[in-house]
Motif scaffolding. Structure first.
Motif, mmCIF file in Angstrom:
data_model
loop_
_atom_site.group_PDB
_atom_site.id
_atom_site.type_symbol
_atom_site.label_atom_id
_atom_site.label_comp_id
_atom_site.label_asym_id
_atom_site.label_seq_id
_atom_site.Cartn_x
_atom_site.Cartn_y
_atom_site.Cartn_z
ATOM 1 N N LEU A 14 0.831 -1.202 0.000
ATOM 2 C CA LEU A 14 0.000 0.000 0.000
ATOM 3 C C LEU A 14 0.868 1.256 0.000
ATOM 4 O O LEU A 14 2.088 1.184 -0.092
ATOM 5 C CB LEU A 14 -0.923 -0.020 1.230
ATOM 6 N N TRP A 15 0.220 2.398 0.095
ATOM 7 C CA TRP A 15 0.934 3.662 0.240
ATOM 8 C C TRP A 15 1.007 4.033 1.706
ATOM 9 O O TRP A 15 -0.002 4.037 2.407
ATOM 10 C CB TRP A 15 0.232 4.779 -0.532
ATOM 11 N N ALA A 62 -3.193 -7.464 -2.763
ATOM 12 C CA ALA A 62 -4.238 -6.835 -3.567
ATOM 13 C C ALA A 62 -3.890 -5.365 -3.777
ATOM 14 O O ALA A 62 -3.621 -4.649 -2.813
ATOM 15 C CB ALA A 62 -5.592 -6.961 -2.880
ATOM 16 N N VAL A 63 -3.887 -4.932 -5.021
ATOM 17 C CA VAL A 63 -3.650 -3.533 -5.372
ATOM 18 C C VAL A 63 -4.726 -3.113 -6.362
ATOM 19 O O VAL A 63 -5.022 -3.839 -7.316
ATOM 20 C CB VAL A 63 -2.248 -3.330 -5.992
ATOM 21 N N GLY A 64 -5.327 -1.966 -6.143
ATOM 22 C CA GLY A 64 -6.412 -1.515 -7.001
ATOM 23 C C GLY A 64 -5.956 -1.157 -8.414
ATOM 24 O O GLY A 64 -4.780 -0.858 -8.649
ATOM 25 N N ARG A 65 -6.909 -1.162 -9.336
ATOM 26 C CA ARG A 65 -6.631 -0.705 -10.707
ATOM 27 C C ARG A 65 -7.012 0.770 -10.841
ATOM 28 O O ARG A 65 -7.700 1.178 -11.766
ATOM 29 C CB ARG A 65 -7.395 -1.558 -11.719
ATOM 30 N N GLU A 68 -3.605 5.397 -8.138
ATOM 31 C CA GLU A 68 -2.709 5.133 -7.012
ATOM 32 C C GLU A 68 -2.111 3.736 -7.113
ATOM 33 O O GLU A 68 -0.929 3.527 -6.801
ATOM 34 C CB GLU A 68 -3.459 5.277 -5.691
ATOM 35 N N GLY A 69 -2.921 2.776 -7.564
ATOM 36 C CA GLY A 69 -2.433 1.416 -7.723
ATOM 37 C C GLY A 69 -1.415 1.297 -8.845
ATOM 38 O O GLY A 69 -0.399 0.608 -8.708
ATOM 39 N N ASP A 70 -1.684 1.962 -9.970
ATOM 40 C CA ASP A 70 -0.729 1.934 -11.087
ATOM 41 C C ASP A 70 0.609 2.529 -10.662
ATOM 42 O O ASP A 70 1.681 1.989 -10.987
ATOM 43 C CB ASP A 70 -1.289 2.712 -12.284
ATOM 44 N N ASP A 71 0.554 3.634 -9.916
ATOM 45 C CA ASP A 71 1.787 4.258 -9.425
ATOM 46 C C ASP A 71 2.530 3.324 -8.477
ATOM 47 O O ASP A 71 3.763 3.223 -8.517
ATOM 48 C CB ASP A 71 1.474 5.563 -8.698
ATOM 49 N N LEU A 72 1.781 2.642 -7.631
ATOM 50 C CA LEU A 72 2.394 1.756 -6.646
ATOM 51 C C LEU A 72 3.056 0.548 -7.318
ATOM 52 O O LEU A 72 4.189 0.171 -6.972
ATOM 53 C CB LEU A 72 1.346 1.294 -5.641
ATOM 54 N N HIS A 90 -10.859 -3.907 -10.404
ATOM 55 C CA HIS A 90 -11.305 -2.520 -10.590
ATOM 56 C C HIS A 90 -12.116 -2.005 -9.401
ATOM 57 O O HIS A 90 -12.121 -0.801 -9.126
ATOM 58 C CB HIS A 90 -12.151 -2.411 -11.869
ATOM 59 N N ASP A 91 -12.801 -2.893 -8.703
ATOM 60 C CA ASP A 91 -13.675 -2.433 -7.615
ATOM 61 C C ASP A 91 -12.984 -2.430 -6.250
ATOM 62 O O ASP A 91 -13.634 -2.208 -5.227
ATOM 63 C CB ASP A 91 -14.934 -3.295 -7.557
ATOM 64 N N LEU A 92 -11.672 -2.653 -6.221
ATOM 65 C CA LEU A 92 -10.923 -2.612 -4.973
ATOM 66 C C LEU A 92 -9.936 -1.451 -5.010
ATOM 67 O O LEU A 92 -8.973 -1.469 -5.782
ATOM 68 C CB LEU A 92 -10.154 -3.926 -4.751
ATOM 69 N N PRO A 93 -10.151 -0.412 -4.216
ATOM 70 C CA PRO A 93 -9.207 0.715 -4.209
ATOM 71 C C PRO A 93 -7.882 0.313 -3.562
ATOM 72 O O PRO A 93 -7.829 -0.616 -2.755
ATOM 73 C CB PRO A 93 -9.933 1.771 -3.367
#
Length: 297
Positions: A14-15, A62-65, A68-72, A90-93
């Motif tokens: 995560l961030w 789990a990383v969102g699409r 923020e997820g793309d950057d991570l 897509h539905d998981l931030p």
């Protein structure tokens, strides 16, 4: 995926949003400081430290699409980690962790890891679909787990044939999640990395020293355990054999992530063939460097 993983890191990716001040703080303090956003989470912190020791970690989380997820994911790949193994929907931030630290330690922290909890066992798919392993050819290397996983998933991992031959290394993520490690005591699986408070919570007791905590955890069923106590003596126990060492004394400038650095450095030393004493000293030195602010951010 064109790399071979040396270690699997399963848990929070995560961030980290960390506010740090150079003065002592208390509830309600309003002071000047610095706020940073960095890749974090227990599993990711362990992976980043392992990568700095020359290992190639694969991330199961789990990383969102979302942006923020793309950057991570890009940040993780740039740091030498295998990211194809991440579960992304897509539905998981993308999850986040926020903490405020003063010169006197962590004042408050909030972990927003709901996407990891919702993803559940989906994050283990690479252990079945051939990306990392299959049911007929399970993974046999080192696996670092963190307590941000749900208790049900941790119970599953403790007994799963997918990881029956793996060298499990387990951390609770925070004192509030320490009791989630109970399945690894019940089944005598893995190496536990806890601090003195977490050792007490797992044993429903309190201890004055890490040596006491390590001994009690072995009696509770742990196969191997490392107990830290901040700047105090740390201990490692396997059966009746307990060793201990005092960490280097440094001026602390940051706290969040120190335990993860200790765990990763210890794993790297183990993989490098170090003796138990040398591995413990190496881990304590790495954590001290991190706490002093001299290591990578």
């Amino acid at each position: 995926m064109n790399k071979t993983a040396d270690i699997l890191c399963i848990g929070s990716v995560l961030w980290d949003v960390i506010g740090r001040a150079s003065v002592d703080m208390r509830q309600g303090s309003d002071v000047a400081g610095h706020i940073t956003r960095l890749p974090g989470g227990v599993a990711l912190n362990i992976a980043m430290t392992c990568a700095r020791f020359g290992l190639t970690p694969a991330l199961l989380s789990a990383v969102g699409r979302d942006p923020e997820g793309d950057d991570l994911v890009a940040a993780c790949a740039a740091r030498g980690m295998i990211t194809d193994t991440l579960y992304r929907e897509h539905d998981l931030p993308t999850d986040r962790y926020m903490a405020v630290e003063g010169a006197n330690g962590v004042i408050a922290a909030i972990a927003d890891a709901h996407s990891l909890e919702k993803a559940g066992a989906n994050i283990l798919r690479p252990l079945q679909d051939g990306m990392l392993a299959t049911k007929d050819a399970p993974f046999v290397g080192i696996v670092a787990l963190d307590g941000n996983l749900t208790i049900d998933l941790l119970r599953e991992i403790a007994t799963s044939p997918l990881l029956a031959h793996a060298d499990l290394r387990v951390a609770p993520a925070s004192p509030g999640k320490a009791e989630r490690l109970e399945p690894f005591l019940t089944h005598g699986r893995g190496t536990l990395y806890v601090n003195l408070e977490e050792a007490g919570l797992l044993c429903q007791s309190t201890f004055k020293t890490a040596i006491e905590g390590a001994h009690a955890l072995i009696k509770r069923g742990a196969a191997r355990v490392l107990v830290t106590d901040g700047s105090g003596i740390a201990a490692e126990a396997m059966g009746d054999d307990i060793i201990s060492a005092r960490p280097p004394q440094v001026v602390a400038t940051r706290v969040t992530g120190a335990g993860d650095t200790f765990m990763a450095a210890h794993i790297a030393a183990d993989l490098g063939g170090a003796s138990r004493d040398d591995a413990l000293h190496s881990a304590l030195k790495a954590a001290a460097i991190y706490v002093s602010g001299q290591g990578p951010q």
